[in-house]
Design a protein around this motif. Structure first.
Motif, short mmCIF file in Angstrom:
data_model
loop_
_atom_site.label_atom_id
_atom_site.label_comp_id
_atom_site.label_asym_id
_atom_site.label_seq_id
_atom_site.Cartn_x
_atom_site.Cartn_y
_atom_site.Cartn_z
N LEU A 70 -12.96 29.79 55.73
CA LEU A 70 -13.51 30.95 55.01
C LEU A 70 -14.89 30.61 54.45
O LEU A 70 -15.08 29.56 53.86
N PHE A 71 -15.85 31.54 54.63
CA PHE A 71 -17.19 31.28 54.11
C PHE A 71 -17.94 32.57 53.84
O PHE A 71 -17.51 33.67 54.22
N THR A 72 -19.08 32.42 53.20
CA THR A 72 -20.06 33.48 53.04
C THR A 72 -21.39 32.87 53.44
O THR A 72 -21.45 31.70 53.83
N VAL A 73 -22.47 33.64 53.38
CA VAL A 73 -23.80 33.13 53.76
C VAL A 73 -24.77 33.40 52.63
O VAL A 73 -24.89 34.53 52.14
N ASP A 74 -25.49 32.36 52.20
CA ASP A 74 -26.51 32.46 51.17
C ASP A 74 -27.85 32.73 51.85
O ASP A 74 -28.47 31.83 52.41
N ALA A 75 -28.29 33.98 51.83
CA ALA A 75 -29.57 34.37 52.44
C ALA A 75 -30.46 35.03 51.40
O ALA A 75 -31.15 36.02 51.68
N ARG A 76 -30.47 34.49 50.20
CA ARG A 76 -31.14 35.14 49.07
C ARG A 76 -32.64 35.32 49.31
O ARG A 76 -33.22 36.35 48.93
N THR A 77 -33.28 34.32 49.94
CA THR A 77 -34.73 34.41 50.15
C THR A 77 -35.08 35.49 51.17
O THR A 77 -35.93 36.35 50.92
N ALA A 78 -34.41 35.46 52.32
CA ALA A 78 -34.72 36.39 53.39
C ALA A 78 -34.34 37.83 53.05
O ALA A 78 -35.05 38.77 53.39
N LEU A 79 -33.21 38.01 52.39
CA LEU A 79 -32.70 39.36 52.12
C LEU A 79 -33.08 39.89 50.74
O LEU A 79 -32.91 41.07 50.47
N GLY A 80 -33.53 39.00 49.85
CA GLY A 80 -33.78 39.44 48.48
C GLY A 80 -32.52 39.93 47.81
O GLY A 80 -32.54 40.87 47.01
N HIS A 81 -31.41 39.26 48.12
CA HIS A 81 -30.09 39.70 47.67
C HIS A 81 -29.29 38.47 47.26
O HIS A 81 -29.16 37.52 48.02
N GLU A 82 -28.78 38.50 46.05
CA GLU A 82 -28.02 37.34 45.55
C GLU A 82 -26.74 37.16 46.38
O GLU A 82 -26.05 38.13 46.71
N PRO A 83 -26.41 35.91 46.72
CA PRO A 83 -25.21 35.66 47.54
C PRO A 83 -23.94 35.78 46.73
O PRO A 83 -23.97 35.82 45.49
N ASN A 84 -22.84 35.83 47.44
CA ASN A 84 -21.53 35.76 46.77
C ASN A 84 -21.35 34.39 46.13
O ASN A 84 -21.95 33.40 46.55
N SER A 85 -20.49 34.33 45.14
CA SER A 85 -20.22 33.09 44.44
C SER A 85 -19.37 32.15 45.29
O SER A 85 -18.25 32.48 45.67
N ILE A 86 -19.90 30.97 45.56
CA ILE A 86 -19.13 29.95 46.27
C ILE A 86 -17.99 29.46 45.38
O ILE A 86 -16.89 29.16 45.87
#
Length: 296
Positions: A70-86
């Protein structure tokens, strides 16, 4: 205080390990991506249940007698959107540690902060690997700017999943919402695999339109594997199926891309592929056990 994951998976009781499952919403209801990307990907994959919770995902795999990464993706820079909490993801996986295996994610474009966070996720939270999506995160993994991160991950000794090939994220939007497919060419990972021979690299998905490149890399590099998520097996490139019966038999890993593709749908199509029985069992579980270092 952070929860540290410890696996309680009974390998004798699970029939398969799904190496590719997304958690798209965290405990606070925050989504991993902006809404337009969610809507576009849901339309592309025609998925019925787009944002199941950790506990719902665990229920699906528990009832199926399978385990899942199970995972999520941290793309905060590219998307300007805070990632889900790991931290929330790991807490949920710990709550369901009989079926779930947490992977971490960091944004490579945050530099030294990504290295510090990767070490925290591994050492404090106990993640068993990391997920990267070069196109969504907007970076070229072969650029030496990111080599300090790969050095740190190689030292941690944990496998890394990299998205490769065609991209459902942004599909059908103007300009694909700025997401660049070339960052997901598996040849970029060949450089990383060559320069970091002790870093286990999993190329996610049949790498259409670069399947021959992916086959070649996985054959050539002992530290490179392919997960089979994101496509129904009935659409797998013929070269992938053919090589899966021989030189790639130990290199292929079961993966769905759930919730975009359900385990039932994927396995139903997989049963129709002309694969040897011993190869089929390796793909579904045994190869993943080795890659994840389970059962030691």
């Amino acid at each position: 205080m952070s929860v540290r994951y410890e696996s309680a998976i009974d390998l004798e009781k699970v029939s398969a390990i799904d190496m590719h499952v997304h958690l798209e919403v965290d405990e606070c209801g925050h989504k991993a991506m902006p809404e337009d990307l969610f809507e576009a990907s849901a339309a592309y994959f025609k998925s019925a249940e787009r944002t199941p919770s950790v506990d719902r995902i665990a229920q699906v795999y528990r009832e199926a007698g399978m385990a899942a990464v199970l995972f999520t993706v941290d793309a905060r820079t590219a998307l300007g959107h805070e990632p889900n909490s790991i931290d929330d993801l790991v807490a949920g996986a710990t709550r369901n540690n009989d079926v779930l295996i947490p992977f971490g994610s960091v944004d490579p474009r945050t530099g030294e902060a990504a290295i510090i966070e990767a070490r925290r996720q591994a050492n404090e939270l106990g993640v068993l690997g990391f997920k990267f999506h070069p196109s969504l995160q907007g970076f070229d993994p072969s650029n030496e700017e990111f080599y300090p991160l790969w050095t740190a991950l190689q030292e941690l000794g944990l496998p890394c999943i990299f998205h490769t090939g065609q991209n459902g994220m942004g599909a059908g939007l103007p300009g694909g919402r700025g997401i660049k497919l070339r960052y997901s060419n598996p040849l970029l990972l060949d450089d990383v695999a060559a320069d970091f021979p002790n870093l286990t690299i999993i190329m996610a998905h049949p790498s259409v339109p670069w399947q021959d490149e992916a086959n070649s890399i996985a054959t050539h590099k002992a530290n490179v594997f392919i997960d089979l998520s994101g496509w129904s097996p009935k659409y797998f490139p013929a070269s992938l199926v053919k090589m899966g019966n021989n030189v790639l038999s130990k290199k292929l890993l079961f993966g769905t891309d759930y919730p975009l593709i359900t385990p039932e749908k994927w396995l139903g199509a997989f049963a129709e592929l002309p694969l040897k029985d011993e190869v089929r069992g390796g793909i579904l579980k045994d190869n993943a056990v080795r890659v994840l270092g389970l059962g030691k």
